[in-house]
Structure formats: structure tokens, C-alpha cells
Design a protein around this motif. Sequence first.
Motif, PDB file in Angstrom:
ATOM      1  N   MET A  21       4.284  39.867 -24.121  1.00  0.00           N
ATOM      2  CA  MET A  21       4.645  41.147 -23.503  1.00  0.00           C
ATOM      3  C   MET A  21       4.417  42.289 -24.498  1.00  0.00           C
ATOM      4  O   MET A  21       3.899  43.344 -24.149  1.00  0.00           O
ATOM      5  CB  MET A  21       6.102  41.110 -23.043  1.00  0.00           C
ATOM      6  CG  MET A  21       6.512  42.225 -22.138  1.00  0.00           C
ATOM      7  SD  MET A  21       6.082  41.974 -20.415  1.00  0.00           S
ATOM      8  CE  MET A  21       7.075  40.579 -19.991  1.00  0.00           C
ATOM      9  N   GLY A  22       4.802  42.052 -25.755  1.00  0.00           N
ATOM     10  CA  GLY A  22       4.597  43.056 -26.793  1.00  0.00           C
ATOM     11  C   GLY A  22       3.131  43.349 -27.054  1.00  0.00           C
ATOM     12  O   GLY A  22       2.733  44.501 -27.239  1.00  0.00           O
ATOM     13  N   VAL A  23       2.308  42.310 -27.061  1.00  0.00           N
ATOM     14  CA  VAL A  23       0.865  42.468 -27.278  1.00  0.00           C
ATOM     15  C   VAL A  23       0.252  43.282 -26.134  1.00  0.00           C
ATOM     16  O   VAL A  23      -0.513  44.229 -26.363  1.00  0.00           O
ATOM     17  CB  VAL A  23       0.160  41.093 -27.404  1.00  0.00           C
ATOM     18  CG1 VAL A  23      -1.355  41.235 -27.390  1.00  0.00           C
ATOM     19  CG2 VAL A  23       0.622  40.382 -28.666  1.00  0.00           C
ATOM     20  N   LEU A  24       0.596  42.931 -24.911  1.00  0.00           N
ATOM     21  CA  LEU A  24       0.050  43.639 -23.748  1.00  0.00           C
ATOM     22  C   LEU A  24       0.535  45.086 -23.697  1.00  0.00           C
ATOM     23  O   LEU A  24      -0.239  45.994 -23.359  1.00  0.00           O
ATOM     24  CB  LEU A  24       0.403  42.895 -22.459  1.00  0.00           C
ATOM     25  CG  LEU A  24      -0.197  41.494 -22.336  1.00  0.00           C
ATOM     26  CD1 LEU A  24       0.369  40.775 -21.118  1.00  0.00           C
ATOM     27  CD2 LEU A  24      -1.708  41.550 -22.285  1.00  0.00           C
ATOM     28  N   THR A  85      -6.926  45.758 -16.227  1.00  0.00           N
ATOM     29  CA  THR A  85      -6.804  44.372 -16.693  1.00  0.00           C
ATOM     30  C   THR A  85      -5.474  44.178 -17.423  1.00  0.00           C
ATOM     31  O   THR A  85      -4.765  43.193 -17.197  1.00  0.00           O
ATOM     32  CB  THR A  85      -7.968  44.015 -17.637  1.00  0.00           C
ATOM     33  OG1 THR A  85      -9.194  44.152 -16.930  1.00  0.00           O
ATOM     34  CG2 THR A  85      -7.838  42.602 -18.179  1.00  0.00           C
ATOM     35  N   GLU A  86      -5.138  45.127 -18.281  1.00  0.00           N
ATOM     36  CA  GLU A  86      -3.901  45.028 -19.068  1.00  0.00           C
ATOM     37  C   GLU A  86      -2.667  45.129 -18.180  1.00  0.00           C
ATOM     38  O   GLU A  86      -1.700  44.395 -18.362  1.00  0.00           O
ATOM     39  CB  GLU A  86      -3.861  46.109 -20.148  1.00  0.00           C
ATOM     40  CG  GLU A  86      -5.017  46.066 -21.125  1.00  0.00           C
ATOM     41  CD  GLU A  86      -5.170  44.741 -21.842  1.00  0.00           C
ATOM     42  OE1 GLU A  86      -4.159  44.058 -22.109  1.00  0.00           O
ATOM     43  OE2 GLU A  86      -6.320  44.373 -22.140  1.00  0.00           O
ATOM     44  N   GLN A  87      -2.710  46.052 -17.224  1.00  0.00           N
ATOM     45  CA  GLN A  87      -1.567  46.215 -16.328  1.00  0.00           C
ATOM     46  C   GLN A  87      -1.354  44.969 -15.467  1.00  0.00           C
ATOM     47  O   GLN A  87      -0.214  44.546 -15.237  1.00  0.00           O
ATOM     48  CB  GLN A  87      -1.750  47.455 -15.451  1.00  0.00           C
ATOM     49  CG  GLN A  87      -1.613  48.736 -16.235  1.00  0.00           C
ATOM     50  CD  GLN A  87      -1.997  49.963 -15.429  1.00  0.00           C
ATOM     51  OE1 GLN A  87      -2.838  49.905 -14.533  1.00  0.00           O
ATOM     52  NE2 GLN A  87      -1.390  51.093 -15.762  1.00  0.00           N
ATOM     53  N   THR A  88      -2.440  44.367 -15.013  1.00  0.00           N
ATOM     54  CA  THR A  88      -2.336  43.139 -14.221  1.00  0.00           C
ATOM     55  C   THR A  88      -1.768  42.008 -15.067  1.00  0.00           C
ATOM     56  O   THR A  88      -0.862  41.289 -14.628  1.00  0.00           O
ATOM     57  CB  THR A  88      -3.714  42.742 -13.656  1.00  0.00           C
ATOM     58  OG1 THR A  88      -4.198  43.806 -12.829  1.00  0.00           O
ATOM     59  CG2 THR A  88      -3.643  41.457 -12.863  1.00  0.00           C
ATOM     60  N   ALA A  89      -2.285  41.842 -16.277  1.00  0.00           N
ATOM     61  CA  ALA A  89      -1.796  40.789 -17.173  1.00  0.00           C
ATOM     62  C   ALA A  89      -0.324  41.016 -17.512  1.00  0.00           C
ATOM     63  O   ALA A  89       0.468  40.068 -17.559  1.00  0.00           O
ATOM     64  CB  ALA A  89      -2.638  40.742 -18.446  1.00  0.00           C
ATOM     65  N   PHE A  90       0.060  42.274 -17.721  1.00  0.00           N
ATOM     66  CA  PHE A  90       1.450  42.604 -18.043  1.00  0.00           C
ATOM     67  C   PHE A  90       2.364  42.238 -16.872  1.00  0.00           C
ATOM     68  O   PHE A  90       3.421  41.617 -17.063  1.00  0.00           O
ATOM     69  CB  PHE A  90       1.580  44.093 -18.369  1.00  0.00           C
ATOM     70  CG  PHE A  90       2.933  44.488 -18.895  1.00  0.00           C
ATOM     71  CD1 PHE A  90       3.200  44.446 -20.249  1.00  0.00           C
ATOM     72  CD2 PHE A  90       3.930  44.889 -18.030  1.00  0.00           C
ATOM     73  CE1 PHE A  90       4.453  44.809 -20.740  1.00  0.00           C
ATOM     74  CE2 PHE A  90       5.188  45.249 -18.507  1.00  0.00           C
ATOM     75  CZ  PHE A  90       5.448  45.210 -19.863  1.00  0.00           C
ATOM     76  N   ALA A  91       1.954  42.597 -15.660  1.00  0.00           N
ATOM     77  CA  ALA A  91       2.766  42.299 -14.472  1.00  0.00           C
ATOM     78  C   ALA A  91       2.898  40.790 -14.253  1.00  0.00           C
ATOM     79  O   ALA A  91       3.993  40.294 -13.968  1.00  0.00           O
ATOM     80  CB  ALA A  91       2.160  42.965 -13.237  1.00  0.00           C
ATOM     81  N   GLU A  92       1.800  40.060 -14.390  1.00  0.00           N
ATOM     82  CA  GLU A  92       1.843  38.604 -14.231  1.00  0.00           C
ATOM     83  C   GLU A  92       2.743  37.960 -15.282  1.00  0.00           C
ATOM     84  O   GLU A  92       3.521  37.063 -14.984  1.00  0.00           O
ATOM     85  CB  GLU A  92       0.433  38.010 -14.331  1.00  0.00           C
ATOM     86  CG  GLU A  92      -0.439  38.310 -13.134  1.00  0.00           C
ATOM     87  CD  GLU A  92      -1.886  37.875 -13.328  1.00  0.00           C
ATOM     88  OE1 GLU A  92      -2.278  37.494 -14.461  1.00  0.00           O
ATOM     89  OE2 GLU A  92      -2.631  37.927 -12.340  1.00  0.00           O
ATOM     90  N   ASN A  93       2.639  38.440 -16.512  1.00  0.00           N
ATOM     91  CA  ASN A  93       3.467  37.905 -17.589  1.00  0.00           C
ATOM     92  C   ASN A  93       4.941  38.230 -17.349  1.00  0.00           C
ATOM     93  O   ASN A  93       5.813  37.405 -17.616  1.00  0.00           O
ATOM     94  CB  ASN A  93       2.998  38.455 -18.937  1.00  0.00           C
ATOM     95  CG  ASN A  93       3.628  37.735 -20.099  1.00  0.00           C
ATOM     96  OD1 ASN A  93       3.370  36.560 -20.321  1.00  0.00           O
ATOM     97  ND2 ASN A  93       4.467  38.429 -20.838  1.00  0.00           N
ATOM     98  N   ALA A  94       5.219  39.422 -16.836  1.00  0.00           N
ATOM     99  CA  ALA A  94       6.605  39.813 -16.560  1.00  0.00           C
ATOM    100  C   ALA A  94       7.222  38.910 -15.486  1.00  0.00           C
ATOM    101  O   ALA A  94       8.386  38.508 -15.605  1.00  0.00           O
ATOM    102  CB  ALA A  94       6.666  41.278 -16.119  1.00  0.00           C
ATOM    103  N   VAL A  95       6.451  38.574 -14.465  1.00  0.00           N
ATOM    104  CA  VAL A  95       6.943  37.677 -13.414  1.00  0.00           C
ATOM    105  C   VAL A  95       7.203  36.287 -13.994  1.00  0.00           C
ATOM    106  O   VAL A  95       8.244  35.674 -13.733  1.00  0.00           O
ATOM    107  CB  VAL A  95       5.947  37.608 -12.235  1.00  0.00           C
ATOM    108  CG1 VAL A  95       6.295  36.481 -11.274  1.00  0.00           C
ATOM    109  CG2 VAL A  95       5.914  38.942 -11.497  1.00  0.00           C
TER     110      VAL A  95
END
Length: 118
Positions: A21-24, A85-95
Motif C-alpha cells: 500500500m505504501g509503495v503504491l 494503473t496505480e489507482q487500480t492496483a491500490f484499490a485492489e490491494n486495499a480490498v
Amino acid sequence: MPSEGLFGVHGAALEVRSQRMGVLASNIANASTPGFKAQDVDFQKALAAVENSASTGGNASITGVLQYRVPSQPSLDGNTVELSTEQTAFAENAVAYQTTLSFLNGRIGQITRALRGE
């Protein structure tokens, strides 16, 4: 009983997801920084690294498994962050983080009830 036995892989997974999460978030924050190179984490390698450091008593870190992203459309200023791409990865990781956290909370509830004799 060690915490690994109580929580299985979920404790390590939560640690990896937290660090990812921090990286993203850093990628998103640096979307307009010239020359910034976006990074991400190989989840399986990071999970193995965190589990290994936990078994050896070391600090859990994903530093060794960070990878640079290859952008589909390179920017003229050398920045490789693609915001969507980053926002999608962040949202998926948050879920995934929330799902893992919910599982751990449920497990802690079970252990608490067992200790109370309920």
C-alpha cells in the motif's frame, strides 16, 4: 503456540499488503515528478520473504522484492507512473487488505471466545 500457528499465512499477508500500500501510494504521490520510476511488489516473493524473516526473527521487509514497472506509454520526462494503473492496483490491494484484516479479526474473536470458555 506461535502466532504463525494461530493466524497461518494471513499475518504475513497483511504485512505484505500494508507495505505494498505504501509503495503504491508513493507511486500515486509522485505521478508528476520528473524521472520518478514506479515500483510494485511481487506478492508471492514478498510473502515468502516476510515469512522467512519472521521464522528467523528478523524484520519483515519487502525491499528485496520491489520491481520497477514498465509503462505502456513512457512519459517524455522519464516518469513511469501511469495513474490509472496505480489507482487500480491500490484499490485492489486495499480490498485484499481489508479481506485479510476481516479474517484475522474473526480468528481473534474465535480465540477470545475459546479463552473465555464460550
